[in-house]
Write a protein that holds these residues in place. Sequence first.
Motif, short mmCIF file in Angstrom:
data_model
loop_
_atom_site.label_atom_id
_atom_site.label_comp_id
_atom_site.label_asym_id
_atom_site.label_seq_id
_atom_site.Cartn_x
_atom_site.Cartn_y
_atom_site.Cartn_z
N ILE A 174 17.38 26.63 -25.70
CA ILE A 174 16.33 26.81 -24.05
C ILE A 174 14.87 26.52 -24.37
O ILE A 174 14.30 26.33 -25.54
N VAL A 299 23.28 37.02 -27.58
CA VAL A 299 22.18 37.47 -26.77
C VAL A 299 22.07 38.07 -25.53
O VAL A 299 22.43 38.32 -24.90
N PHE A 336 15.79 35.02 -36.59
CA PHE A 336 16.13 36.26 -35.35
C PHE A 336 17.60 36.13 -35.51
O PHE A 336 17.85 37.40 -34.85
N LEU A 337 18.51 35.13 -35.43
CA LEU A 337 19.65 35.03 -34.75
C LEU A 337 20.80 35.47 -36.66
O LEU A 337 21.85 35.02 -35.64
#
Length: 382
Positions: A174, A299, A336-337
Motif C-alpha cells: 500500500i 485485513v 503487525f501482520l
Amino acid sequence: MKKITVLAVALMMSVAAMAQQALWGGAMTVSPEINPDNTVTFRLNAPKARAVQVSGDFANGVANMVQNERGVWEYTTEPLAPELYSYTFTMDGVKIADPSNVYQIRDVASVTNYFIIGGGQADLYLTKNVPHGSIHKDWYYSASEDFTRRLTVYTPAAYDGKKRFPVLYLLHGIGGDEEAWMDLGRASQILDNLIASGEAEPMIVVMTNGNISQQAAPGYGPEGYPVPSMGLPKTMEGSFEAAFPEVVEFIDSNYRTIAKKSGRAIAGLSMGGFHSMHISKEYPDMFNYVGLFSAALNVNGQQEGSPIYQNVDQKVDTQFAKGVKLYWIACGNTDFLIQNNRDFMKGLDARGHDYIYYETEGGHIWRNWRDYLSKFVPQIFK
Ligand code: FER
C-alpha cells in the motif's frame, strides 16, 4: 541596441556563473561518511541551528548530533552491519533531507536519504560489474479501467529477443507503485547479481502498479504531481486482481516469454502479497510459483463485497489441487501482520496444502522484503 545586447549577454553570463557556483559550492560537508570500521559519520553544516537529530534504522531510531567548533553538527554510529540504511535529519524540529547526500528515495509521501554498507547479503543490493538487465517503462491499455497504465519491466542481460524467458510478477504494498520494487527493493541489482552468480535463472520481472485507480506512480502520470497517498480509491476491492490477466496478456504479447503456468511466478509484499494470493487462486492455471511477503491477508481494509474475496478457501483448494510448484510465505516475527499469516497457514495445514515458511526477525520493513526477494528468486523456474 548594441548596448542592450551587450548588457543582456553580460547578465546571462553572470546568471550562468552564479548557477555554476551553486553547483560547485555544494559538496564541502561530507555526509554520510562511511568509515573503514563501518561506523558512519553524519554531518550537517548549520551554525545557527539549536538542535539537530539524525533518525534512521540504526542507533535505536534517533540520535542527537553534536555541534563542533566550526558549527558543523556531527554524529557517528556504532559499526553497522551490511544493509541499505535510510535516514533523515531533524533541525530545530523540522524534518529535512541531508543536503550533502544526493541519494534519496521516496517511500509513499516522504523522502529519505540512504546509503549502503556492503558485504554479506547487502552485496546483492550493490550495482556490480556483472552483466546488467534492462529496465523498461511501458504503458499498457487496461480495458477494465479504459485508460493506459504504467508498469516496469526488467529483462535479464541474456534477453536478446530470440530466446524465451520465464516471468516473475512482483507486486508492491500500500502506498507503493511501479517504482517501489526498483527503488526501495533494489530489484534490478538483486536480479542482476543472483543471475550472474548462477543462483537464479535468467527471468523477466514485471513490476505493476497495484493501485488500479492510478495510471502511474505520482509524478509520472497525467494527474501531474499529486501528494502521494496511502488512501487511494479501489485498493483491495478486487478490481486489480480481477483485471490481472490484462497485464499478463500485454507482457506475453510484447516480450519473449514462456507463456504458460510453468513460466510464471507471482509474489508481492503486504498488499501485494494479498494481491498475489488472490490473483493466483483466482486464476489457478496461471502461476506455478507464489510468494507472499508479509502479506496483508484478511485485513480490515479489504472490501468484502468483491466476488474475488468470496469462497477463498475453496478456490485455494482448487489452486493446490491443480498444482503449485512452490507456495512460499515469509514474515517478520514482529510484523503487525504475523498473526494474519499464522492464521492463514493454520488453514493451509488443516486442509493439507504444502508450502514453505520463512520467518525472520523484524517488522513490516523493506529490509525484510529485499531479503525475501533474494531468497525467493533462486527457488523459482528450476
Ligand atoms: C490493513 C493492514 C495492512 C490494510 C492494508 C494493509 C487497507 C497493507 C499494508 C501494506 O501494503 O503495507 O488493515 O487495510
